[in-house]
Design a protein around this motif. Structure first.
Motif, PDB file in Angstrom:
ATOM      1  N   GLY A  26      41.305  43.519  27.186  1.00 27.57           N
ATOM      2  CA  GLY A  26      41.379  44.765  27.951  1.00 27.57           C
ATOM      3  C   GLY A  26      41.988  44.549  29.318  1.00 27.57           C
ATOM      4  N   LEU A  27      41.592  43.463  29.967  1.00 26.71           N
ATOM      5  CA  LEU A  27      42.132  43.178  31.297  1.00 26.71           C
ATOM      6  C   LEU A  27      43.629  42.882  31.226  1.00 26.71           C
ATOM      7  N   TRP A  28      44.033  42.112  30.215  1.00 30.14           N
ATOM      8  CA  TRP A  28      45.462  41.786  30.079  1.00 30.14           C
ATOM      9  C   TRP A  28      46.289  43.036  29.790  1.00 30.14           C
ATOM     10  N   LEU A  29      45.715  43.953  29.025  1.00 30.49           N
ATOM     11  CA  LEU A  29      46.431  45.216  28.771  1.00 30.49           C
ATOM     12  C   LEU A  29      46.577  46.012  30.061  1.00 30.49           C
ATOM     13  N   PHE A  30      45.531  46.026  30.861  1.00 29.92           N
ATOM     14  CA  PHE A  30      45.597  46.704  32.163  1.00 29.92           C
ATOM     15  C   PHE A  30      46.681  46.056  33.028  1.00 29.92           C
ATOM     16  N   ILE A  31      46.694  44.727  33.048  1.00 27.23           N
ATOM     17  CA  ILE A  31      47.699  44.009  33.833  1.00 27.23           C
ATOM     18  C   ILE A  31      49.104  44.334  33.326  1.00 27.23           C
ATOM     19  N   ALA A  32      49.255  44.426  32.016  1.00 24.01           N
ATOM     20  CA  ALA A  32      50.563  44.773  31.446  1.00 24.01           C
ATOM     21  C   ALA A  32      51.005  46.158  31.906  1.00 24.01           C
ATOM     22  N   SER A  33      50.072  47.098  31.920  1.00 24.72           N
ATOM     23  CA  SER A  33      50.437  48.457  32.338  1.00 24.72           C
ATOM     24  C   SER A  33      50.845  48.478  33.806  1.00 24.72           C
ATOM     25  N   GLU A  34      50.158  47.688  34.612  1.00 24.88           N
ATOM     26  CA  GLU A  34      50.514  47.605  36.028  1.00 24.88           C
ATOM     27  C   GLU A  34      51.883  46.941  36.210  1.00 24.88           C
ATOM     28  N   LEU A 136      52.715  50.258  47.776  1.00 25.01           N
ATOM     29  CA  LEU A 136      52.069  50.163  46.465  1.00 25.01           C
ATOM     30  C   LEU A 136      51.380  48.809  46.304  1.00 25.01           C
ATOM     31  N   HIS A 137      52.086  47.765  46.744  1.00 24.42           N
ATOM     32  CA  HIS A 137      51.504  46.424  46.629  1.00 24.42           C
ATOM     33  C   HIS A 137      50.303  46.257  47.552  1.00 24.42           C
ATOM     34  N   ALA A 138      50.438  46.725  48.790  1.00 20.50           N
ATOM     35  CA  ALA A 138      49.332  46.591  49.743  1.00 20.50           C
ATOM     36  C   ALA A 138      48.091  47.345  49.243  1.00 20.50           C
ATOM     37  N   PHE A 139      48.324  48.477  48.577  1.00 16.46           N
ATOM     38  CA  PHE A 139      47.195  49.221  48.002  1.00 16.46           C
ATOM     39  C   PHE A 139      46.450  48.347  46.994  1.00 16.46           C
ATOM     40  N   HIS A 140      47.213  47.615  46.178  1.00 14.61           N
ATOM     41  CA  HIS A 140      46.583  46.728  45.198  1.00 14.61           C
ATOM     42  C   HIS A 140      45.852  45.573  45.882  1.00 14.61           C
ATOM     43  N   VAL A 141      46.421  45.088  46.983  1.00 18.60           N
ATOM     44  CA  VAL A 141      45.741  44.020  47.719  1.00 18.60           C
ATOM     45  C   VAL A 141      44.411  44.537  48.264  1.00 18.60           C
ATOM     46  N   VAL A 142      44.433  45.741  48.806  1.00 18.49           N
ATOM     47  CA  VAL A 142      43.196  46.313  49.359  1.00 18.49           C
ATOM     48  C   VAL A 142      42.145  46.480  48.262  1.00 18.49           C
ATOM     49  N   THR A 143      42.557  46.988  47.098  1.00 16.96           N
ATOM     50  CA  THR A 143      41.583  47.134  46.000  1.00 16.96           C
ATOM     51  C   THR A 143      41.081  45.757  45.547  1.00 16.96           C
ATOM     52  N   GLY A 144      41.963  44.767  45.597  1.00 13.33           N
ATOM     53  CA  GLY A 144      41.550  43.406  45.245  1.00 13.33           C
ATOM     54  C   GLY A 144      40.531  42.865  46.234  1.00 13.33           C
ATOM     55  N   VAL A 145      40.762  43.127  47.513  1.00 12.38           N
ATOM     56  CA  VAL A 145      39.813  42.679  48.538  1.00 12.38           C
ATOM     57  C   VAL A 145      38.454  43.350  48.318  1.00 12.38           C
ATOM     58  N   ALA A 170      37.459  38.128  36.027  1.00 15.41           N
ATOM     59  CA  ALA A 170      38.269  39.353  35.987  1.00 15.41           C
ATOM     60  C   ALA A 170      38.881  39.659  37.352  1.00 15.41           C
ATOM     61  N   VAL A 171      38.053  39.584  38.375  1.00 16.25           N
ATOM     62  CA  VAL A 171      38.544  39.904  39.724  1.00 16.25           C
ATOM     63  C   VAL A 171      39.591  38.879  40.164  1.00 16.25           C
ATOM     64  N   VAL A 172      39.330  37.615  39.867  1.00 11.01           N
ATOM     65  CA  VAL A 172      40.273  36.564  40.266  1.00 11.01           C
ATOM     66  C   VAL A 172      41.593  36.709  39.511  1.00 11.01           C
ATOM     67  N   LYS A 173      41.508  37.053  38.237  1.00  4.01           N
ATOM     68  CA  LYS A 173      42.751  37.283  37.475  1.00  4.01           C
ATOM     69  C   LYS A 173      43.551  38.422  38.106  1.00  4.01           C
ATOM     70  N   TYR A 174      42.857  39.479  38.457  1.00  3.36           N
ATOM     71  CA  TYR A 174      43.525  40.620  39.100  1.00  3.36           C
ATOM     72  C   TYR A 174      44.180  40.167  40.409  1.00  3.36           C
ATOM     73  N   TRP A 175      43.476  39.326  41.139  1.00  2.22           N
ATOM     74  CA  TRP A 175      44.024  38.838  42.408  1.00  2.22           C
ATOM     75  C   TRP A 175      45.306  38.020  42.163  1.00  2.22           C
ATOM     76  N   HIS A 176      45.262  37.170  41.159  1.00  7.23           N
ATOM     77  CA  HIS A 176      46.462  36.383  40.828  1.00  7.23           C
ATOM     78  C   HIS A 176      47.607  37.308  40.420  1.00  7.23           C
ATOM     79  N   PHE A 177      47.263  38.356  39.700  1.00 13.43           N
ATOM     80  CA  PHE A 177      48.299  39.316  39.295  1.00 13.43           C
ATOM     81  C   PHE A 177      48.970  39.934  40.526  1.00 13.43           C
ATOM     82  N   VAL A 178      48.167  40.317  41.503  1.00 19.67           N
ATOM     83  CA  VAL A 178      48.700  40.880  42.748  1.00 19.67           C
ATOM     84  C   VAL A 178      49.637  39.866  43.406  1.00 19.67           C
ATOM     85  N   ASP A 179      49.271  38.591  43.311  1.00 22.73           N
ATOM     86  CA  ASP A 179      50.112  37.526  43.865  1.00 22.73           C
ATOM     87  C   ASP A 179      51.433  37.418  43.083  1.00 22.73           C
ATOM     88  N   VAL A 180      51.343  37.471  41.765  1.00 22.09           N
ATOM     89  CA  VAL A 180      52.552  37.389  40.931  1.00 22.09           C
ATOM     90  C   VAL A 180      53.516  38.533  41.273  1.00 22.09           C
TER      91      VAL A 180
END
Lengths: 193, 79
Positions: A26-34, A136-145, A170-180
């Motif tokens: 589920g998380l990977w699908l979310f990441i794919a959509s993002e 858009l990216h900064a918004f994702h960083v804020v949600t990650g924080v 899950a949160v760390v994966k999302y954070w790495h995604f924001v980095d990617v």
């Protein structure tokens, strides 16, 4: 759907490993959509401007915030590693470090925005692209924080260990995604010309 | 009880990947400053950085058939 409603304990019967697999998928699908979302915006940059850029971009600041975000990926990775190996102090320390680095990144973007408003405001073509992508990216960083703050808070009593650290993963994966994403946004805005 | 590689091994991997990311970023920055065609340097570097992060930090290999819980279930013992 009815079956799910009629059997509220259905997921409790799933083996833990199966549940974890499902969560991860589920998380990977979310990441794919993002990824599609950011790909569209990056594509729009090249469609609208080609390789044109603005010389007023603050290159040292761009490099600095990029380095900070890369470093935050390391601390996030270490936070997960320490949670997975039951080092609660290490988990809390590196999660906090990631939160600080993420916040510093956002402050850096804010500085860049303050300069950008003078040189290429959002009404200009490059300004539109710049503010859309970084915003858009900064918004994702804020949600990650915020998500990191949540696991830091919920994990203060040592609940995340080797057998139960999916929220951290899950949160760390999302954070790495924001980095990617930034790995591509940074050269797209700052380096290509 | 711990699952997966030992903490020491994870830390080593993390530091090595970060060093590679830092080096690639430096190459990107320098390359974009001096190269006539920055795309030739920047694009492969960005792709490589993304691959490093997704493979080592995000463990994308768990999607390609490797049992997530079984990724090195043997503990090295130095946790």
């Amino acid at each position: 759907m009815a079956a799910v409603i009629d059997h509220p304990g259905l997921h409790d019967d799933l083996p833990a490993a199966r549940r974890l697999e499902t969560n991860r998928l589920g998380l990977w699908l979310f990441i794919a959509s993002e990824t599609f979302l950011f790909s569209a915006v990056i594509a729009a940059r090249f469609y609208l401007l080609g390789f044109e850029t603005d010389e007023a971009l603050n290159q040292p600041l761009g490099l600095l915030i990029t380095s900070i975000l890369l470093l935050s990926s390391l601390t996030a990775y270490l936070a997960e590693a320490f949670a997975a190996t039951d080092d609660q102090r290490g988990f809390r320390r590196f999660t906090s470090a990631t939160i600080v680095l993420g916040s510093v990144f956002v402050v850096g973007v804010a500085f860049e925005w303050a300069e950008a408003f003078d040189h290429f405001p959002p009404q200009t073509l490059f300004g539109t692209v710049f503010f859309t992508l970084t915003g858009l990216h900064a918004f994702h960083v804020v949600t990650g924080v915020i998500a990191l703050g949540t696991i830091r808070w919920t994990g203060r009593d040592g609940r995340y260990g080797p057998d139960a650290h999916w929220p951290v993963e899950a949160v760390v994966k999302y954070w790495h995604f924001v980095d990617v994403i930034w790995v591509f946004v940074y050269p797209t805005l700052y380096l290509l010309r | 009880v711990t699952h997966g590689p030992s903490r020491r091994r994870r830390v080593r991997i993390g530091l090595a990947v970060f060093a590679a990311l830092a080096l690639l970023t430096a190459v990107e920055y320098a390359g974009a400053s001096i190269a006539g065609q920055p795309m030739l340097i920047v694009a492969p570097s960005a792709v490589l950085k993304a691959l490093l992060i997704t493979w080592f930090f995000m463990h994308i290999k768990e999607l390609v058939g490797e049992d997530a819980l079984a990724e090195g279930t043997t503990d090295d013992g130095d946790t």
